[in-house]
Design a protein around this motif. Structure first.
Motif, PDB file in Angstrom:
ATOM      1  N   GLU A 116      71.333   9.770 112.368  1.00  0.00           N
ATOM      2  CA  GLU A 116      71.858   8.446 112.696  1.00  0.00           C
ATOM      3  C   GLU A 116      71.318   7.972 114.050  1.00  0.00           C
ATOM      4  OE1 GLU A 116      73.754  10.868 111.295  1.00  0.00           O
ATOM      5  OE2 GLU A 116      74.027   9.844 109.377  1.00  0.00           O
ATOM      6  N   ASN A 121      65.731   8.790 107.862  1.00  0.00           N
ATOM      7  CA  ASN A 121      66.306   9.080 106.544  1.00  0.00           C
ATOM      8  C   ASN A 121      65.226   9.679 105.646  1.00  0.00           C
ATOM      9  OD1 ASN A 121      64.913   6.912 105.025  1.00  0.00           O
ATOM     10  ND2 ASN A 121      66.135   5.579 106.356  1.00  0.00           N
ATOM     11  N   GLU A 153      69.267   8.079 102.350  1.00  0.00           N
ATOM     12  CA  GLU A 153      69.972   9.355 102.450  1.00  0.00           C
ATOM     13  C   GLU A 153      69.496  10.176 103.649  1.00  0.00           C
ATOM     14  OE1 GLU A 153      70.043   7.993  98.205  1.00  0.00           O
ATOM     15  OE2 GLU A 153      68.518   8.123  99.762  1.00  0.00           O
ATOM     16  N   THR A 154      70.430  10.933 104.224  1.00  0.00           N
ATOM     17  CA  THR A 154      70.112  11.785 105.370  1.00  0.00           C
ATOM     18  C   THR A 154      70.308  13.258 105.039  1.00  0.00           C
ATOM     19  OG1 THR A 154      72.356  11.450 106.185  1.00  0.00           O
ATOM     20  CG2 THR A 154      70.641  10.014 107.086  1.00  0.00           C
ATOM     21  N   GLN A 178      74.428  10.376 101.688  1.00  0.00           N
ATOM     22  CA  GLN A 178      74.545   9.724 102.987  1.00  0.00           C
ATOM     23  C   GLN A 178      75.551  10.543 103.792  1.00  0.00           C
ATOM     24  OE1 GLN A 178      75.111   5.449 103.039  1.00  0.00           O
ATOM     25  NE2 GLN A 178      74.347   5.339 100.952  1.00  0.00           N
TER      26      GLN A 178
END
Length: 193
Positions: A116, A121, A153-154, A178
């Motif tokens: 973040e 990502n 998505e991470t 996520q």
């Protein structure tokens, strides 16, 4: 040459290799550094799950901060901070002979550290793969290339080893999450701060 899997494909590992005990799970990726200009630090992890789909204890989460589960069956071989170079970026060793009886699945995940803050990502990650090879012979048994279907998505679940009727099989999952590592931990019953 091992089997190249597609998403959702399942393959038996021990049926065609009856004496198979020691595996190495290699996870790899390349990053598009032009997107953020910053370094990417992707982290592989393994969750040892009971039939409930959750860990039975916190120590059954193997990652850069906990290199081995209490049985010593699953061992993380170290954190790669940049993902530079070819081949596996991180590896996890598995000894199928010593996996505790209450463990029915071992799930392999990769998360982007501090995603973040760094505004990173999986859409910026290319050539992500998981492969399994026989530690004793060095023979690659299977490989699954995740493809490019992630955008925001991470965290991602690459695949899982699971027990079925006394055989160990592999399932190519390839799903994104996520919320990074915290989301995965919550999903598998790990308490985070």
């Amino acid at each position: 040459m091992g089997v190249n899997l597609t998403k959702g494909q399942k393959v038996s590992l021990t049926k065609s290799n009856p004496g198979l005990k020691k595996l190495v799970v290699g996870l790899g990726w390349d990053v598009n550094s032009f997107d953020t200009g910053g370094d990417f630090d992707l982290d592989a992890a393994a969750f040892l799950l009971a039939d409930t789909g959750k860990v039975s204890r916190q120590e059954d989460f193997v990652f850069f901060g906990n290199h081995k589960d209490p049985s010593g069956s699953v061992e993380h071989l170290g954190d790669n901070l940049t993902g530079a170079g070819d081949g596996d970026d991180e590896q996890i060793k598995i000894n199928l002979a010593t996996v505790p009886a209450n463990i029915s699945r071992i799930v392999f995940t990769v998360t982007i550290y501090d995603a973040e803050t760094r505004r990173q990502n999986f859409g910026q990650v290319n050539n992500a793969f998981i492969r399994i090879y026989n530690e004793e012979s060095g023979e690659e048994m299977l490989r699954y290339d995740l493809g490019e279907d992630f955008s925001i998505e991470t965290a991602a679940v690459f695949g899982e080893l699971y027990k079925n009727n006394g055989e160990w099989k592999f399932n190519a999952i390839g799903s994104g999450y996520q919320g990074g590592l915290a989301a995965l931990c919550a999903n598998y019953g790990i308490e985070t701060e």
